[in-house]
Scaffold this motif. Structure first.
Motif, mmCIF file in Angstrom:
data_model
loop_
_atom_site.group_PDB
_atom_site.id
_atom_site.type_symbol
_atom_site.label_atom_id
_atom_site.label_comp_id
_atom_site.label_asym_id
_atom_site.label_seq_id
_atom_site.Cartn_x
_atom_site.Cartn_y
_atom_site.Cartn_z
ATOM 1 N N GLU A 275 0.839 -1.195 0.000
ATOM 2 C CA GLU A 275 0.000 0.000 0.000
ATOM 3 C C GLU A 275 0.875 1.247 0.000
ATOM 4 O O GLU A 275 1.838 1.355 0.752
ATOM 5 N N LYS A 276 0.549 2.186 -0.877
ATOM 6 C CA LYS A 276 1.237 3.475 -0.903
ATOM 7 C C LYS A 276 0.540 4.385 0.111
ATOM 8 O O LYS A 276 -0.673 4.581 0.057
ATOM 9 N N ILE A 277 1.331 4.922 1.034
ATOM 10 C CA ILE A 277 0.794 5.763 2.093
ATOM 11 C C ILE A 277 1.410 7.150 1.977
ATOM 12 O O ILE A 277 2.635 7.288 1.937
ATOM 13 N N VAL A 278 0.564 8.145 1.914
ATOM 14 C CA VAL A 278 1.016 9.538 1.818
ATOM 15 C C VAL A 278 0.687 10.233 3.137
ATOM 16 O O VAL A 278 -0.463 10.211 3.587
ATOM 17 N N ALA A 279 1.707 10.829 3.741
ATOM 18 C CA ALA A 279 1.519 11.550 5.001
ATOM 19 C C ALA A 279 1.852 13.026 4.789
ATOM 20 O O ALA A 279 2.888 13.351 4.217
ATOM 21 N N GLU A 280 0.965 13.879 5.231
ATOM 22 C CA GLU A 280 1.188 15.319 5.224
ATOM 23 C C GLU A 280 1.253 15.748 6.684
ATOM 24 O O GLU A 280 0.364 15.414 7.462
ATOM 25 N N GLN B 88 -12.643 7.469 7.160
ATOM 26 C CA GLN B 88 -12.749 7.882 5.767
ATOM 27 C C GLN B 88 -11.397 7.825 5.049
ATOM 28 O O GLN B 88 -11.021 8.720 4.303
ATOM 29 N N GLY B 89 -10.643 6.762 5.306
ATOM 30 C CA GLY B 89 -9.406 6.504 4.573
ATOM 31 C C GLY B 89 -8.185 7.270 5.024
ATOM 32 O O GLY B 89 -7.170 7.288 4.327
ATOM 33 N N ALA C 120 -1.457 16.699 11.129
ATOM 34 C CA ALA C 120 -1.019 15.591 10.266
ATOM 35 C C ALA C 120 -2.213 14.834 9.716
ATOM 36 O O ALA C 120 -3.223 14.663 10.394
ATOM 37 N N THR C 121 -2.053 14.389 8.482
ATOM 38 C CA THR C 121 -3.022 13.513 7.846
ATOM 39 C C THR C 121 -2.251 12.399 7.163
ATOM 40 O O THR C 121 -1.356 12.663 6.364
ATOM 41 N N VAL C 122 -2.569 11.163 7.519
ATOM 42 C CA VAL C 122 -1.912 9.994 6.924
ATOM 43 C C VAL C 122 -2.983 9.234 6.152
ATOM 44 O O VAL C 122 -3.911 8.692 6.735
ATOM 45 N N HIS C 123 -2.851 9.234 4.824
ATOM 46 C CA HIS C 123 -3.837 8.569 3.966
ATOM 47 C C HIS C 123 -3.504 7.079 3.908
ATOM 48 O O HIS C 123 -2.527 6.680 3.277
ATOM 49 N N CYS C 124 -4.294 6.274 4.620
ATOM 50 C CA CYS C 124 -4.055 4.828 4.678
ATOM 51 C C CYS C 124 -5.384 4.121 4.928
ATOM 52 O O CYS C 124 -6.318 4.713 5.456
ATOM 53 N N LYS C 125 -5.432 2.833 4.552
ATOM 54 C CA LYS C 125 -6.669 2.071 4.688
ATOM 55 C C LYS C 125 -6.984 1.719 6.131
ATOM 56 O O LYS C 125 -8.126 1.719 6.548
ATOM 57 N N LYS C 126 -5.942 1.382 6.900
ATOM 58 C CA LYS C 126 -6.132 0.965 8.281
ATOM 59 C C LYS C 126 -5.218 1.748 9.198
ATOM 60 O O LYS C 126 -4.177 2.221 8.800
ATOM 61 N N GLU C 127 -5.634 1.826 10.452
ATOM 62 C CA GLU C 127 -4.813 2.471 11.470
ATOM 63 C C GLU C 127 -3.829 1.416 12.005
ATOM 64 O O GLU C 127 -4.199 0.551 12.786
#
Length: 108
Positions: free
Chosen positions: A20-25, A65-66, A95-102
């Motif tokens: 999974e590609k995870i993008v964190a801002e 919500q992802g 911070a926002t980490v776009h990922c399917k699961k925590e």
């Protein structure tokens, strides 16, 4: 002013699942905390009419919500010369980490 977030991209694989590609801002929490305190003190004119008794920082996060979102709330306890107490507050998303699961490993 506005602080542009930094961006980090990581790839995470859990077991045999597809990577999974995870993008964190994210933003610098110290800089954002300092800015939030300064804004609250200026807007509420603390120092002219009130004294600061205590400054607190509360950090929290939630996944939905992802994305996992991390934020904090600044709380400033003030008191006037007449003894009137007020709690000033401001909530900031850092911070926002776009990922399917925590997943804890991702957040580290």
């Amino acid at each position: 002013g506005y602080t542009a977030p930094r961006v980090k991209v990581i790839y995470h694989r859990e077991g045999e699942k597809e990577e999974e590609k995870i993008v964190a801002e994210y933003q610098d929490i110290k800089a954002e905390f300092k800015k939030a305190v300064e804004v609250l003190l200026r807007v509420k004119q603390v120092g002219k009419r009130k004294r600061v008794k205590r400054i607190r920082l509360v950090i929290g996060g939630d996944h939905g919500q992802g994305a996992f979102r991390l934020g904090f709330r600044v709380l400033i306890d003030t008191e006037s010369d007449e003894g009137e107490k007020e709690v000033l507050h401001k909530t900031i998303n850092i911070a926002t980490v776009h990922c399917k699961k925590e997943v804890g490993a991702i957040l580290e």
